[in-house]
Scaffold this active site. Structure first.
Site, PDB file in Angstrom:
ATOM      1  CB  ILE A 136      56.111   0.615  68.397  1.00  0.00           C
ATOM      2  CG1 ILE A 136      56.169  -0.727  68.699  1.00  0.00           C
ATOM      3  CG2 ILE A 136      56.825   1.063  67.207  1.00  0.00           C
ATOM      4  CD1 ILE A 136      55.296  -1.619  67.760  1.00  0.00           C
ATOM      5  CG  ASP A 137      54.127   4.604  72.538  1.00  0.00           C
ATOM      6  OD1 ASP A 137      55.389   4.610  72.773  1.00  0.00           O
ATOM      7  OD2 ASP A 137      53.336   5.440  71.998  1.00  0.00           O
ATOM      8  CE  LYS A 138      50.791  -2.928  78.671  1.00  0.00           C
ATOM      9  NZ  LYS A 138      50.213  -2.520  80.131  1.00  0.00           N
TER      10      LYS A 138
END
Length: 302
Positions: A136-138
């Site tokens: 999942i994105d930062k």
């Protein structure tokens, strides 16, 4: 090992960095600019600058340098482990944490924290991404599956590709979505106008997102999204595609938005078959406090 590309008539007068970002699909334009500066790219046997305009018949040759090995060190970073056994971990990743090391993010990642916590992570994704089955994105918070051995890793990857893993997110998007439920079925690939972004493009990879409206606010809508596929930035790209970009999204959203550190997106639940027992496992976590505070703020303003 070097590769070549012969410039076509349709490529005439394109900047070389732009052309190569279209030819080398797994490299960003900034990476290619770095290669040009270090003379890893030659045109007709000679080095050129990033802004060189290619001519029909030019022969472009490039030798991509081997990536420098990252020194993966265990780091004593607190992480919230929701579940753990000999095969899998389920982690609640905080917003602001990168999942695995990469250029510019050599330390402080979830992988660094996991290596401190345990030394038995799967090796299928190589030394830089041990145990990492999906990402999942930062700036997205929430749940991730982590494999502790290769057998578990293979099982979880097969479940993801077979679309049997259940992944639900909550998000706040711009505008008022008029219908209660919806499905976005639109292929995703690199944005031809900006290689740093993804977009809905013809010939992209299949991408399907289901959503339902949970609550309406004055200028925003609170939605739950269920992923059928798992493409890079999928929810962010799909919501932008239907003109309801995520609040706070610096890459896909408008400048005038809520004051947030990144997109308002939280991976709230995940379900999968245990790779060892076959038992269905289901986990859910509430959004972080700043996400709840944002919802409370929108409710008061309504």
């Amino acid at each position: 090992m070097s590769e070549q590309y012969q410039v076509l008539e349709s490529d005439q007068s394109k900047r070389i960095d732009k052309l190569l970002s279209e030819v080398i699909t797994d490299a960003s334009r900034s990476q290619i600019q770095g290669w040009l500066q270090e003379d890893f790219v030659l045109v007709n046997g000679e080095a050129v600058k990033n802004n060189y305009k290619v001519q029909q018949g030019d022969t472009i040759t490039w030798s991509i340098p081997e990536p420098k090995p990252l020194d993966l060190a265990p780091e004593n970073i607190p992480i919230e482990i929701i579940y753990e056994d000999e095969d899998v971990l389920v982690v609640n990743k905080p917003s602001g944490m990168v999942v695995h090391p990469s250029a510019g993010h050599e330390g402080g990642t979830l992988v660094n924290a996991l290596l401190y916590h345990c030394n038995d992570l799967s090796g299928i994704n190589g030394v830089e991404r041990p145990g990492i089955v999906h990402r999942i994105d930062k700036d997205t918070s929430g749940l991730l599956m982590v494999a502790k051995n290769d057998r578990a890793h293979q099982s979880l990857v097969e479940q993801l590709s077979g679309k049997s893993v259940e992944r639900k997110y909550v998000a706040v998007v711009h505008g008022m979505i008029s219908h209660e439920y919806g499905t976005i079925d639109a292929p995703i690939g690199r944005d031809p106008k900006d290689r740093q972004r993804m977009a809905v493009v013809e010939g992209g990879r299949e991408a399907v997102t289901h959503f339902r409206v949970m609550e309406h606010f004055e200028d925003f809508t609170y939605v739950e999204c269920t992923l059928e596929t798992g493409r890079t930035h999928q929810i962010r790209v799909h919501m932008r595609y239907i003109n309801h970009p995520l609040a706070g999204d610096p890459k896909y959203g408008p400048r005038k938005t809520l004051d947030l550190d990144g997109q308002a997106l939280h991976a709230k639940s995940i379900g999968f078959k245990h790779p060892g027992t076959g038992e269905w496992m289901q986990f859910e976590v509430e959004p972080p406090q700043d996400f709840k505070d944002m919802i409370a703020f929108l409710e008061k303003r309504r």
